[in-house]
Design an enzyme around this catalytic site. Structure first.
Site, PDB file in Angstrom:
ATOM      1  N   TYR A 286     -18.075   4.098  12.338  1.00 23.77           N
ATOM      2  CA  TYR A 286     -16.243   3.949  11.357  1.00 23.77           C
ATOM      3  C   TYR A 286     -16.119   2.644  13.268  1.00 23.77           C
ATOM      4  O   TYR A 286     -16.297   1.499  12.842  1.00 23.77           O
ATOM      5  CB  TYR A 286     -15.681   4.795  12.028  1.00 23.77           C
TER       6      TYR A 286
ATOM      7  N   LYS B 238     -10.691  -3.273  11.444  1.00 26.97           N
ATOM      8  CA  LYS B 238      -9.855  -2.781  12.353  1.00 26.97           C
ATOM      9  C   LYS B 238      -9.594  -3.921  13.623  1.00 26.97           C
ATOM     10  O   LYS B 238      -8.095  -4.010  13.960  1.00 26.97           O
ATOM     11  CB  LYS B 238     -10.100  -1.934  12.867  1.00 26.97           C
TER      12      LYS B 238
ATOM     13  N   GLY C  98       1.133  -1.265   0.228  1.00 26.25           N
ATOM     14  CA  GLY C  98       0.045   0.121   0.086  1.00 26.25           C
ATOM     15  C   GLY C  98       1.572   1.614   0.111  1.00 26.25           C
ATOM     16  O   GLY C  98       0.725   1.825   0.075  1.00 26.25           O
ATOM     17  N   ALA C  99       1.677   1.263  -0.890  1.00 25.99           N
ATOM     18  CA  ALA C  99       2.747   2.250  -0.725  1.00 25.99           C
ATOM     19  C   ALA C  99       2.687   3.333  -1.900  1.00 25.99           C
ATOM     20  O   ALA C  99       3.480   4.673  -1.845  1.00 25.99           O
ATOM     21  CB  ALA C  99       4.175   1.798  -1.229  1.00 25.99           C
ATOM     22  N   SER C 100       1.553   3.899  -2.229  1.00 23.36           N
ATOM     23  CA  SER C 100       1.605   4.765  -3.290  1.00 23.36           C
ATOM     24  C   SER C 100       1.029   5.670  -2.996  1.00 23.36           C
ATOM     25  O   SER C 100       0.911   6.709  -3.409  1.00 23.36           O
ATOM     26  CB  SER C 100       0.878   4.014  -4.561  1.00 23.36           C
TER      27      SER C 100
ATOM     28  N   LEU D 227      -7.034  11.501   8.834  1.00 24.03           N
ATOM     29  CA  LEU D 227      -6.326  12.361   7.330  1.00 24.03           C
ATOM     30  C   LEU D 227      -7.248  12.277   6.213  1.00 24.03           C
ATOM     31  O   LEU D 227      -7.279  11.368   6.080  1.00 24.03           O
ATOM     32  CB  LEU D 227      -4.897  12.107   7.549  1.00 24.03           C
TER      33      LEU D 227
ATOM     34  N   ASP E 121      -2.451  -6.555  -7.191  1.00 25.38           N
ATOM     35  CA  ASP E 121      -2.936  -7.200  -6.136  1.00 25.38           C
ATOM     36  C   ASP E 121      -2.300  -7.112  -4.576  1.00 25.38           C
ATOM     37  O   ASP E 121      -2.303  -9.056  -4.977  1.00 25.38           O
ATOM     38  CB  ASP E 121      -4.615  -7.536  -6.586  1.00 25.38           C
TER      39      ASP E 121
ATOM     40  N   THR F  91      -8.107  11.165   3.130  1.00 21.80           N
ATOM     41  CA  THR F  91      -6.944  10.759   2.030  1.00 21.80           C
ATOM     42  C   THR F  91      -7.658  10.298   1.009  1.00 21.80           C
ATOM     43  O   THR F  91      -9.128  10.752   0.592  1.00 21.80           O
ATOM     44  CB  THR F  91      -5.840   9.137   2.626  1.00 21.80           C
TER      45      THR F  91
ATOM     46  N   ALA G 175      -5.738  -0.023   1.563  1.00 22.95           N
ATOM     47  CA  ALA G 175      -7.246   0.795   2.172  1.00 22.95           C
ATOM     48  C   ALA G 175      -7.474   0.197   0.915  1.00 22.95           C
ATOM     49  O   ALA G 175      -7.820   0.153  -0.549  1.00 22.95           O
ATOM     50  CB  ALA G 175      -7.763   2.087   2.007  1.00 22.95           C
TER      51      ALA G 175
HETATM   52  P1  NAD Z   1      -4.881   5.811   1.084  1.00 18.42           P
HETATM   53  O1  NAD Z   1      -6.395   5.289  -0.345  1.00 18.42           O
HETATM   54  O2  NAD Z   1      -4.049   6.710   0.763  1.00 18.42           O
HETATM   55  O3  NAD Z   1      -3.585   4.157   0.110  1.00 18.42           O
HETATM   56  C1  NAD Z   1      -3.971   3.592   0.192  1.00 18.42           C
HETATM   57  C2  NAD Z   1      -2.803   2.371  -0.243  1.00 18.42           C
HETATM   58  O4  NAD Z   1      -3.664   0.622  -0.218  1.00 18.42           O
HETATM   59  C3  NAD Z   1      -2.111   2.562  -1.872  1.00 18.42           C
HETATM   60  O5  NAD Z   1      -0.888   2.405  -1.985  1.00 18.42           O
HETATM   61  C4  NAD Z   1      -3.356   1.589  -2.554  1.00 18.42           C
HETATM   62  O6  NAD Z   1      -2.156   1.323  -4.052  1.00 18.42           O
HETATM   63  C5  NAD Z   1      -3.145   0.709  -2.016  1.00 18.42           C
HETATM   64  N1  NAD Z   1      -4.166  -0.734  -2.471  1.00 18.42           N
HETATM   65  C6  NAD Z   1      -5.175  -0.537  -1.955  1.00 18.42           C
HETATM   66  N2  NAD Z   1      -5.960  -2.162  -3.032  1.00 18.42           N
HETATM   67  C7  NAD Z   1      -4.634  -2.854  -2.812  1.00 18.42           C
HETATM   68  C8  NAD Z   1      -4.308  -4.315  -2.934  1.00 18.42           C
HETATM   69  N3  NAD Z   1      -5.601  -4.691  -3.402  1.00 18.42           N
HETATM   70  N4  NAD Z   1      -3.720  -4.415  -3.959  1.00 18.42           N
HETATM   71  C9  NAD Z   1      -2.443  -3.881  -3.157  1.00 18.42           C
HETATM   72  N5  NAD Z   1      -2.575  -1.965  -2.914  1.00 18.42           N
HETATM   73  C10 NAD Z   1      -3.868  -1.773  -3.275  1.00 18.42           C
HETATM   74  O7  NAD Z   1      -4.992   5.080   2.641  1.00 18.42           O
HETATM   75  P2  NAD Z   1      -4.443   5.715   3.586  1.00 18.42           P
HETATM   76  O8  NAD Z   1      -6.153   6.539   4.303  1.00 18.42           O
HETATM   77  O9  NAD Z   1      -3.612   5.994   3.703  1.00 18.42           O
HETATM   78  O10 NAD Z   1      -5.159   4.582   4.640  1.00 18.42           O
HETATM   79  C11 NAD Z   1      -3.575   3.676   4.035  1.00 18.42           C
HETATM   80  C12 NAD Z   1      -4.379   2.520   6.267  1.00 18.42           C
HETATM   81  O11 NAD Z   1      -4.432   3.192   7.186  1.00 18.42           O
HETATM   82  C13 NAD Z   1      -5.664   1.661   6.457  1.00 18.42           C
HETATM   83  O12 NAD Z   1      -5.420   0.438   7.013  1.00 18.42           O
HETATM   84  C14 NAD Z   1      -6.519   2.612   7.080  1.00 18.42           C
HETATM   85  O13 NAD Z   1      -7.482   1.898   7.488  1.00 18.42           O
HETATM   86  C15 NAD Z   1      -5.721   2.990   7.912  1.00 18.42           C
HETATM   87  N6  NAD Z   1      -6.216   4.547   8.635  1.00 18.42           N
HETATM   88  C16 NAD Z   1      -6.031   5.655   7.868  1.00 18.42           C
HETATM   89  C17 NAD Z   1      -6.708   6.598   8.178  1.00 18.42           C
HETATM   90  C18 NAD Z   1      -6.976   8.173   8.016  1.00 18.42           C
HETATM   91  O14 NAD Z   1      -7.384   9.557   8.326  1.00 18.42           O
HETATM   92  N7  NAD Z   1      -6.803   8.191   6.467  1.00 18.42           N
HETATM   93  C19 NAD Z   1      -6.125   6.913  10.003  1.00 18.42           C
HETATM   94  C20 NAD Z   1      -5.757   5.235  10.005  1.00 18.42           C
HETATM   95  C21 NAD Z   1      -5.501   4.523  10.024  1.00 18.42           C
END
Ligand code: NAD
Length: 391
Positions: A234, A243, A47-49, A272, A110, A274, A139
């Site tokens: 949530y 979670k 999920g690095a992007s 945040l 995936d 996103t 996510a």
């Molecule tokens: P994001 O949408 O910015 O990034 C999600 C990443 O998941 C992307 O890199 C995407 O390419 C990758 N992805 C999605 N489906 C995929 C798949 N099938 N295979 C490979 N990669 C896949 O999301 P984010 O907000 O940075 O969330 C990341 C994590 O942090 C999640 O678990 C989220 O629940 C958690 N989180 C987010 C927040 C927030 O407020 N944004 C707060 C606390 C925790």
């Protein structure tokens, strides 16, 4: 092509390649302006992007000089259509890392599939030998179970009763009421399958079985708890159930890791804006109020600040690792401060269509969301013709 943002219902359907590269560089510069961290050296980020995963890759590489493998599921551009923001981000990251002499490999696929796992294992085998750190930051809306071929879809719904709350379309600034109907039993199970910890565990199992985990290996996945305003949807809803499963799996993974003296941790992060959080009803309005309150108290952080603090003050600090009673890192400590939450509770009662821009940092939220897609970056000429398949 001249690329302007196209946003519908809090989803941005395009991205700007030059702007995305600039926002990756801005995050790198934030890290470069700070002291180095004695952190991991061989890191896999799933999920690095975007969002938290991208920030973790940047901190690993530019604060700790780590070699990184970044896995994400993104779409490339064509002559007529832009790529997804994550595609441009990962390509920009690789370019910046290589320029800095930091090894970096991108896997686009995936993460739930056997094929992607095998492709990633091959890179570890050929290039790194072992990894010492794994960030799991997915996510995702759906998952195909590799064992059965069954398709699971995640939903964001309350459990038990309907949930009605204020929400905002942050492009138009329209505040409205939204009602989410309770999830069915099947939807709860599906959401846990997609966003729970099963796939995280499968990754660790696979890495361990191949002897790809270095002694002292660490892995972190991100969770969220949040406030009473979003709790029914949530934390007490379907995504919260997932979670809780993720948090339970951290304990199971920890047991698996005794062989390599490893450690699996949950970090509860701050809310945040996103791509993922923007589409959750009520959450963007809560985040806009949170930004207003935290900026006024000089406590505001974005993804890169959060992850930098995770590495510096928690994971790779010389001090004893600070955990809560359930063994979780609480990066949401400032969000959950009583003075912050009390203020939000008051504002939540008062906020409406007319006072939105006064009470909530809707402008800041919109700008941050746009930056995630490469728009609104200082110094970029958005009237210039760019090739969407530039990278
Ligand atoms: P994001 O949408 O910015 O990034 C999600 C990443 O998941 C992307 O890199 C995407 O390419 C990758 N992805 C999605 N489906 C995929 C798949 N099938 N295979 C490979 N990669 C896949 O999301 P984010 O907000 O940075 O969330 C990341 C994590 O942090 C999640 O678990 C989220 O629940 C958690 N989180 C987010 C927040 C927030 O407020 N944004 C707060 C606390 C925790």
């Amino acid at each position: 092509m001249i690329i302007n943002p196209r946003i519908r219902q809090n989803i941005c359907i395009n991205a700007h390649p030059v702007g995305c590269a600039a926002q990756v560089r801005a995050q790198i510069n934030y890290v470069r302006d700070r002291a180095k961290i004695e952190g991991p050296k061989k890191v896999l980020i799933i999920g690095a992007s975007n969002g938290y995963g991208l920030a973790a890759r940047i901190v690993s590489a530019f604060a700790s000089d780590a070699a990184t493998i970044g896995l994400a599921f993104e779409k490339p551009g064509s002559a007529r259509r832009t790529a997804t923001a994550g595609w441009y981000n990962t390509e920009a990251f690789r370019h910046e890392a290589e320029t800095a002499g930091l090894p970096a490999w991108n896997v686009n696929g995936d993460a739930f599939s056997e094929e992607t796992k095998s492709e990633t294992m091959a890179i570890i085998k050929d290039r790194l030998g072992q990894v010492d750190f794994l960030i799991y930051s997915i996510a995702a809306p759906r998952r195909i179970d590799p064992a059965t071929g069954e398709i699971y879809s995640s939903v964001i719904k309350p459990i038990g009763d309907p949930f009605t709350a204020k929400t905002v379309d942050f492009l138009s600034g329209v505040v409205s009421q939204v009602t989410a109907e309770p999830a069915t039993e099947e939807q709860i199970v599906h959401t846990i399958k997609v966003m729970g910890g099963e796939d995280w565990m499968l990754w660790v199992e696979r890495l361990l079985a191949n002897n790809f985990l270095a002694r002292g290996f660490q892995t972190v996945a991100f969770s969220y708890i949040g406030s009473e305003q979003t709790r029914p949807l949530y934390r007490d809803g379907t995504i919260g159930a997932a979670k809780k499963d993720l948090e339970q799996k951290a304990k199971d993974i920890n047991r698996m890791l005794t062989a390599v003296e490893g450690n699996a941790l949950i970090s509860v992060n701050k809310a945040l804006i996103t791509r993922a959080s923007a589409v959750i009803p009520a959450v963007p309005l809560y985040i806009a109020l949170l930004y207003r309150v935290m900026k006024a108290k000089k406590l505001h952080e974005g993804c890169i600040q959060q992850i930098h603090r995770l590495y510096q003050d928690f994971l790779f600090s010389e001090d004893v690792l600070k955990l809560d009673a359930r063994s979780r890192v609480r990066l949401d400590d400032w969000e959950m401060r009583p003075d912050v939450q009390n203020k939000i509770r008051n504002l939540w009662q008062l906020v409406d269509q007319d006072n939105l821009s006064e009470l909530a940092d809707i402008k800041g939220l919109r700008e941050e969301f746009l930056r995630h897609h490469g728009f609104g970056m200082v110094g970029i000429d958005y009237s210039a013709d760019v090739q969407p398949d530039l990278l």
